[in-house]
Design a protein around this motif. Structure first.
Motif, PDB file in Angstrom:
ATOM      1  N   ARG A 157       6.090   8.718   5.621  1.00 53.23           N
ATOM      2  CA  ARG A 157       4.898   9.015   6.708  1.00 53.23           C
ATOM      3  C   ARG A 157       5.194  10.199   7.437  1.00 53.23           C
ATOM      4  O   ARG A 157       6.263  10.924   7.412  1.00 53.23           O
ATOM      5  CB  ARG A 157       4.695   7.772   7.421  1.00 53.23           C
ATOM      6  CG  ARG A 157       4.371   6.484   6.756  1.00 53.23           C
ATOM      7  CD  ARG A 157       4.314   5.473   8.060  1.00 53.23           C
ATOM      8  NE  ARG A 157       2.990   5.582   8.462  1.00 53.23           N
ATOM      9  CZ  ARG A 157       2.012   4.845   7.832  1.00 53.23           C
ATOM     10  NH1 ARG A 157       2.256   3.827   6.939  1.00 53.23           N
ATOM     11  NH2 ARG A 157       0.808   4.997   8.286  1.00 53.23           N
ATOM     12  N   VAL A 174       0.594   8.057   5.433  1.00 56.23           N
ATOM     13  CA  VAL A 174       1.255   7.795   4.208  1.00 56.23           C
ATOM     14  C   VAL A 174       1.259   8.986   3.431  1.00 56.23           C
ATOM     15  O   VAL A 174       0.544   9.355   2.957  1.00 56.23           O
ATOM     16  CB  VAL A 174       1.223   6.531   3.348  1.00 56.23           C
ATOM     17  CG1 VAL A 174       2.177   6.471   2.243  1.00 56.23           C
ATOM     18  CG2 VAL A 174       1.431   5.115   4.215  1.00 56.23           C
ATOM     19  N   GLY A 177       3.823   6.187  -0.856  1.00 56.55           N
ATOM     20  CA  GLY A 177       3.997   4.706  -0.554  1.00 56.55           C
ATOM     21  C   GLY A 177       4.581   3.987  -1.603  1.00 56.55           C
ATOM     22  O   GLY A 177       4.262   4.223  -2.659  1.00 56.55           O
TER      23      GLY A 177
END
Length: 717
Positions: A157, A174, A177
């Motif tokens: 992130r 993000v 992910g």
């Protein structure tokens, strides 16, 4: 020695975490030379590290930039599981701010506390929390200081530094992910963190617009389940553990834009070179990777095309035994030449471009800084050194004109440098602790204070060499011993294996050995073949015979020392932890003619149960490829003891029940085999303890229990 004196050192040793609390560490020098950033706890008994700054722009003074207690409002720190695992891999026993990262100007620092993200403005001396989605792992500012990237729940992130992390249209979000429960982005896999010295999984571009991000999929890695029997109400913890000969995690690398655009995969032959060992990205050149084959006999230096993700080979290294990974390399010099450390001509040398700059007089241990005019390195004396001093490690400046030693006095030295400012840390044999001096253009401008406690004892140590191979040794006698007192029962106190040098020219590393000596023993510490710091040949002599050769060298060192020191060879014991524990078990079982007792701490007893990158390197292959090597170097093979029938020797087995590095199954297998063979032994299970023993009462009482066992076993009053 009185009972009070006997107990005072173990208690102090435990409370001070081996005298590491209050010691300044983790230095960063601002490129303009205006400040040095570091971590230090406020006293020799407090574990909570503060982020500190030494200002040198004008009046030289120290100040605290971030106090973890104030930032958490006095609340106790609560660590997320991922952070506990990260600290276990790095053997981190402190609390508070244990790691931080900075921008290029060293004006902004980022760190995590209790899974929350904090930043500190280092010039202003202010620290604040950024509101982001956690728990936060490994936060790192962009080089321009405008953003902080971090990992939370397996996702990479990013958050802006200004705006609190949740406004301005570019909120904490993000960048990469996970696609499944076994996938993470931005974290190092187990063997990278445990064995390769790579503890991170993402790297910023120099212009702050992109990141290189490691994608780890450990779905194919076998699961082991660790539980603490003292807490049957708790569910076992699943650990993806790649034991020798089994599947490793799959590691891929992606270029990810800060603008949220498409990801570009970095391409190399991951089948032939599955280990991503190093990543370097600086303004001096393209991203640079070091990848290794699974057998670690071939490695490639790869430059990455940041537009396509394609890679080109810059250099290839090969070795018939294995290739050692060295801290600080590979890197680009400012002029674009490759900086690497290689084993050439029987020596570990520094090479810049196509030219080796050092030879057999130095054994390069780490690259500390790559400057415009030189390279700063850590090195010990090589095999061709005219008069090597045992256990000394020094700092050197190296360039085309030659080699200059920066550290002067005898001891163990390390350094951090940027531009004209060098932070030089020195541990001497004639005094406790570490002295940290700040040099500008080679002249001292400041000393960074240490708050470490002064030990209640000082070692009476002789550094020498023993045996035909001149094995480095430390010999410690009781401080009250006088010539003519007669021979003493002997305690060997080794680590004795790769990456663990114990015979060093410093004060504090010998304190525990001296305490054992003061209980009535002559203590011997020997660094045989396989231990670091001498030559590639010395380290790689153990290929395929890791434990067998290590044991031979302990015996050779002991026999050689008996000609010069008052050693009673009829009463010899051995103690050790981790590799040293394995060595102790092997000594009692393989050489009962020499060793009468052993304290065996957290040993690897079956090489098939230890991890891929370490074990396959030293065994020379997988268990299916070289089963005879695994058998010869294991204490226990299947359910029987290795070796011929021999006299039983008492053994104390110690193991942490939640150790996820050397799992407790190793000790349980050994105990089961000893019981089946009718051999006397004691088992000391440590509830809630991992491979470390940071708990104060555990660390203190372990020393007392060991010496009680050794005295009983050897008949020492």
């Amino acid at each position: 020695m009185t009972s009070r004196q006997q107990h005072s050192f173990p208690r102090q040793y435990a409370r001070t975490q081996r005298f590491t609390l209050g010691v300044p560490r983790s230095f960063t020098v601002a490129p303009d030379g205006s400040r040095v950033v570091f971590l230090r706890s406020p006293s020799g008994e407090r574990r909570d590290n503060h982020l500190c700054v030494l200002d040198m722009d004008g009046e030289v003074r120290e100040r605290v930039a971030a106090d973890p207690g104030a930032l958490l409002g006095g609340a106790d720190e609560e660590l997320p599981p991922e952070e506990r695992a990260r600290r276990e891999r790095t053997r981190e026993g402190a609390e508070g701010i244990v790691a931080y990262a900075v921008d290029d100007a060293v004006e902004l620092a980022a760190f995590a506390l209790s899974g929350r993200l904090f930043v500190a403005e280092l010039r202003a001396g202010t620290a604040r929390q950024l509101t982001v989605r956690g728990p936060v792992i490994d936060p790192r500012p962009s080089p321009d200081g405008r953003h902080v990237a971090y990992v939370a729940k397996g996702a990479l992130r990013v958050a802006p530094v200004e705006g609190g992390g949740d406004t301005d249209g570019f909120a904490d979000r993000v960048l990469a992910g996970p696609e499944g429960e076994h996938v993470t982005y931005g974290l190092a896999e187990f063997v990278a963190a445990e064995e390769m010295g790579r503890s991170r999984g993402f790297w910023w571009s120099p212009d702050s617009t992109r990141l290189l991000v490691a994608r780890v999929d450990d779905g194919a890695v076998q699961r082991w389940w660790l539980s603490d029997p003292a807490h049957p109400d708790r569910e076992p913890a699943g650990v993806a553990y790649p034991a020798a000969g089994t599947a490793n995690a799959e590691v891929r690398l992606f270029l990810v834009g800060l603008d949220g655009g498409e990801r570009t995969e970095v391409v190399w032959d991951r089948v032939r070179f599955p280990y991503l060992a190093r990543v370097h990205w600086s303004s001096a050149g393209a991203p640079l990777l070091l990848v290794q084959s699974r057998d670690q006999r071939t490695q490639l230096y790869l430059a990455v095309d940041t537009e396509t993700g394609e890679t080109r080979t810059v250099h290839v290294d090969e070795d018939p035994a294995w290739l050692e990974l060295v801290s600080g390399v590979p890197a680009w010099a400012p002029d674009g030449r490759l900086v690497r450390v290689a084993d050439e001509g029987g020596a570990r040398v520094l090479a810049v471009g196509d030219r080796p700059l050092t030879g057999g007089q130095l054994h390069i241990r780490a690259v500390l800084d790559v400057g415009a005019d030189d390279v700063l390195v850590s090195a010990s004396a090589g095999e061709e050194a005219p008069s090597p001093e045992i256990g000394e490690i020094h700092v050197y400046r190296v360039n085309e004109l030659g080699v200059e030693r920066v550290s002067e006095e005898p001891g163990v030295h390390g350094a951090v440098r940027s531009g004209a400012v060098t932070v030089l840390a020195t541990a001497r044999p004639d005094g406790p602790g570490t002295t940290v001096r700040v040099l500008r253009d080679g002249k001292q401008v400041a000393v960074i204070a240490s708050y470490a406690q002064t030990p209640v004892l000082s070692p009476r140590v002789t550094l020498t060499a023993s045996g035909p191979d001149r094995i480095p040794c430390a010999v410690l006698l009781p401080r009250a011993y006088e010539e003519g007192d007669g021979p003493l029962p002997v305690l060997l106190d080794p680590y004795g294996g790769p990456h663990g040098q114990r015979v060093v020219a410093a004060h504090n590393p010998h304190l525990t050995s001296q305490w054992f000596a003061d209980q009535g023993f002559a203590v011997v510490v020997a660094d045989g073949r396989g231990t670091p710091g001498r030559s590639p040949g010395w380290e790689k002599a153990v290929a395929g015979r890791l434990l067998t050769l290590a044991l031979d060298d302990q015996v050779a060192a002991l026999e050689g020392l008996a000609e010069r020191f008052p050693l009673d060879l009829e009463r010899v014991a051995i103690r050790g932890w981790s590799f040293g524990g394995t060595l102790a078990a092997m000594a009692a079982l393989r050489r009962p003619d020499v060793f009468r007792a052993a304290v065996v701490g957290a040993p690897v007893t079956d090489q098939r149960l230890y991890d891929t990158h370490y074990t396959e390197r030293y065994m020379g292959g997988t268990p299916s490829e070289v089963p005879e090597v695994y058998e010869a170097n294991s204490v226990v093979w299947d359910e029987g003891l290795v070796g011929p029938e021999n006299p039983a020797r008492p053994m104390m087995l110690i193991h942490g029940l939640v150790d996820d590095n050397v799992v407790v199954a190793h000790t349980l297998k050994l105990s089961s085999a000893l019981l089946a063979a009718g051999r006397p032994h004691e088992v000391l299970p440590l509830t809630g303890v991992t491979h470390m023993t940071p708990q104060e009462q555990v660390a203190e009482n372990l020393l007392l229990l060991q010496v009680d066992f050794l005295k009983r076993a050897l008949g020492v009053e």
